[in-house]
Design an enzyme around this catalytic site. Structure first.
Site, PDB file in Angstrom:
ATOM      1  N   SER A   1      -8.766 -16.864  14.780  1.00 10.79           N
ATOM      2  CA  SER A   1      -9.064 -16.138  13.544  1.00 10.79           C
ATOM      3  C   SER A   1      -9.977 -16.943  12.625  1.00 10.79           C
ATOM      4  O   SER A   1     -11.135 -17.150  12.933  1.00 10.79           O
ATOM      5  CB  SER A   1      -7.761 -15.745  12.852  1.00 10.79           C
ATOM      6  OG  SER A   1      -8.015 -14.961  11.722  1.00 10.79           O
TER       7      SER A   1
ATOM      8  N   ASP B   1     -12.721 -11.435   8.858  1.00 10.61           N
ATOM      9  CA  ASP B   1     -12.466 -12.748   9.439  1.00 10.61           C
ATOM     10  C   ASP B   1     -12.861 -12.717  10.922  1.00 10.61           C
ATOM     11  O   ASP B   1     -13.369 -11.702  11.413  1.00 10.61           O
ATOM     12  CB  ASP B   1     -11.007 -13.180   9.226  1.00 10.61           C
ATOM     13  CG  ASP B   1      -9.992 -12.260   9.891  1.00 10.61           C
ATOM     14  OD1 ASP B   1     -10.391 -11.231  10.467  1.00 10.61           O
ATOM     15  OD2 ASP B   1      -8.786 -12.573   9.835  1.00 10.61           O
TER      16      ASP B   1
ATOM     17  N   ASP C   1     -11.453 -12.575  13.972  1.00 10.64           N
ATOM     18  CA  ASP C   1     -10.951 -11.574  14.939  1.00 10.64           C
ATOM     19  C   ASP C   1     -10.798 -10.203  14.284  1.00 10.64           C
ATOM     20  O   ASP C   1     -10.154  -9.320  14.840  1.00 10.64           O
ATOM     21  CB  ASP C   1      -9.630 -12.031  15.559  1.00 10.64           C
ATOM     22  CG  ASP C   1      -8.512 -12.217  14.544  1.00 10.64           C
ATOM     23  OD1 ASP C   1      -8.804 -12.434  13.350  1.00 10.64           O
ATOM     24  OD2 ASP C   1      -7.327 -12.150  14.939  1.00 10.64           O
TER      25      ASP C   1
ATOM     26  N   ASP D   1      -9.024  -8.701  12.175  1.00  5.52           N
ATOM     27  CA  ASP D   1      -7.798  -7.957  11.852  1.00  5.52           C
ATOM     28  C   ASP D   1      -7.569  -7.912  10.344  1.00  5.52           C
ATOM     29  O   ASP D   1      -6.621  -7.292   9.870  1.00  5.52           O
ATOM     30  CB  ASP D   1      -6.576  -8.529  12.583  1.00  5.52           C
ATOM     31  CG  ASP D   1      -6.264  -9.965  12.212  1.00  5.52           C
ATOM     32  OD1 ASP D   1      -7.095 -10.622  11.549  1.00  5.52           O
ATOM     33  OD2 ASP D   1      -5.180 -10.456  12.600  1.00  5.52           O
TER      34      ASP D   1
END
Length: 456
Positions: free
Chosen positions: A98, A243, A245, A247
């Site tokens: 992340s 960010d 990734d 999510d």
């Protein structure tokens, strides 16, 4: 037996080489397969330079445990979540760190229907087996095949809005050189086919594990300038930054102002309650008053949960809640198997901008005015618990209402604060909010007062 320090409360995260490497990733895949014995799982990875190698090792471990793998390629975490509940599979693994520094990587693991695997729901068993390496040989090894989940994922995302009702909007999209770019491109193509009048201005768009513009973590103030400046330069209606990734997504209004995740929780609660009064909205305990006011105003039911994705998801499942939000910019959706998504929130916001014909600043300004907040302030402390005890002792004579459901919250009626130790770092996290109608003091005074106490 080597102890693996990369296992955290909610996922696996560690420094490359020492805490996490391909051998450990193989063992995690092998342990996951042996413990859960799924027939098939989906596996994806982000754009970090180490992610593909860790993914290959994880898939080998799964195959050696007799598990078939659908390799989704480079994905965000939510594409793995989507695959885990949408396809006929029994789990999923995303290789990602992340927003962590460049020399880190990690893994997020879910079971069937994208149910989270955390320390209290299976991760400790995986850790124990990976550490002992007491693996059972299987007769029939699994196979790995490539699978492109993107078309089905895009179709699912479009189900949250009515594309025919979207008004002309100009959007700045900052993927931060993370994994979000391919989804943005696919959505843009679909919008063009449907005649949706959106203009997308893409910055830092290409996935690049060298992070030429810094680690994609818009929660850090120093990482917000590029999105803000692009919004102002292009006179955009909205800025969106993700960010690594993707999510989590972070929103900037038409003036380039960063909108705290706390107020986006209220905004999305409003979006769901406008569609269906009486829905349940789950929120975390750090900042609550605005969410409670919005939920009451639009005839919803607010339910508090401990922060952290596994707690929020469990609470949403328990109450069949339509939406759950954390001030950290994690947003969870019942129709997304209670998982968090960084794509669904901004789609709901552009639908709300179109429906209300108001700007984002106009939609949130009353919330920000009525319930000022500090945003999360982090302090490096030697002993988190001792510092919390000192705060409790200092304010004891004011008889605040105490809530220990997540760290500790002290409610004085006209203002409140929550303080909690980080799960992953030697940090104390502080959040303060007040009620404008009852409070003559400025937020800066509370920040100064508490900062002095914590740092003394």
């Amino acid at each position: 037996m080597t102890q693996l320090t990369c296992f955290k409360a909610y996922d696996i995260r560690g420094k490359l080489g020492t805490e996490l490497n391909e051998e450990i990733a193989y063992k995690v895949g092998r342990a996951y397969g042996q413990i859960y014995q799924p027939k098939t799982v989906v596996v994806g990875c982000d754009m970090r330079l180490s992610s593909e190698g860790l993914k290959q090792a994880t898939m080998r471990g799964l195959n050696d445990a007799g598990v078939n793998v659908l390799d989704l390629g480079m994905t965000g975490t939510e594409e793995v979540y989507f695959g885990a509940f949408h396809l006929d599979v029994q789990g999923g693994i995303e290789i990602t760190a992340s927003h962590n520094p460049m020399d880190y990587n990690g893994m997020k693991l879910v079971r069937e229907n994208a149910r989270p695997i955390g320390a209290d729901s299976g991760l400790k068993q995986i850790q124990a087996l990976a550490e002992s390496a007491q693996f059972i040989a299987v007769e029939n090894k699994g196979r790995t095949e490539q699978y492109n989940i993107l078309p089905e994922f895009i179709q699912h995302l479009l189900g949250y809005i009515d594309p025919s009702k979207i008004k002309p909007l100009k959007l700045v999209m900052n993927a931060g050189n993370g994994a979000a770019g391919h989804v943005i491109d696919a959505l843009e193509e679909k919008f063009q086919q449907l005649g949706v009048p959106l203009q997308l201005i893409k910055i830092h768009h290409q996935a690049d594990g060298t992070f030429p513009h810094g680690i994609p973590n818009p929660i850090l103030i120093e990482n917000r300038a590029s999105t803000r400046d692009a919004v102002i330069e292009h006179q955009a209606d909205l800025g969106i930054a993700w960010d690594g990734d993707f999510d989590r997504c972070f929103l900037f209004d038409e003036k380039g102002q960063f909108i705290e995740g706390y107020y986006i929780v209220g905004l999305l609660a409003q979006a769901f309650l406008l569609k269906q009064a009486g829905e349940k909205i789950v929120h975390d305990p750090r900042l609550i008053w605005n969410t409670l006011a919005i939920t009451e105003q639009y005839n919803g039911i607010a339910i508090q949960s401990k922060s952290g994705h596994s707690f929020i998801k469990d609470k949403m499942r328990e109450h069949n809640a339509a939406y759950g939000g954390e001030m950290s910019a994690h947003h969870y959706f019942r129709d997304f198997a209670y998982c968090d998504s960084g794509m669904i929130p901004w789609l709901l916001v552009i639908a709300l901008l179109s429906e209300t014909e108001q700007s984002l600043s106009a939609l949130v300004e009353e919330m920000i005015y009525q319930f000022p907040c500090s945003g999360e302030i982090n302090f490096t402390v030697a002993d988190s618990q001792a510092t919390i005890e000192k705060l409790l002792s200092h304010y004891a004579l004011q008889n605040p209402i105490l809530d220990h459901s997540d760290g500790v919250s002290l409610d004085f009626g006209s203002w409140r604060f929550n303080v909690r130790a980080s799960n992953t770092e030697p940090l104390l996290r502080l959040n303060i909010e007040s009620r404008l109608d009852q409070n003559p003091k400025a937020m800066s005074e509370y920040i100064e007062e508490l900062s002095a106490l914590i740092q003394d």
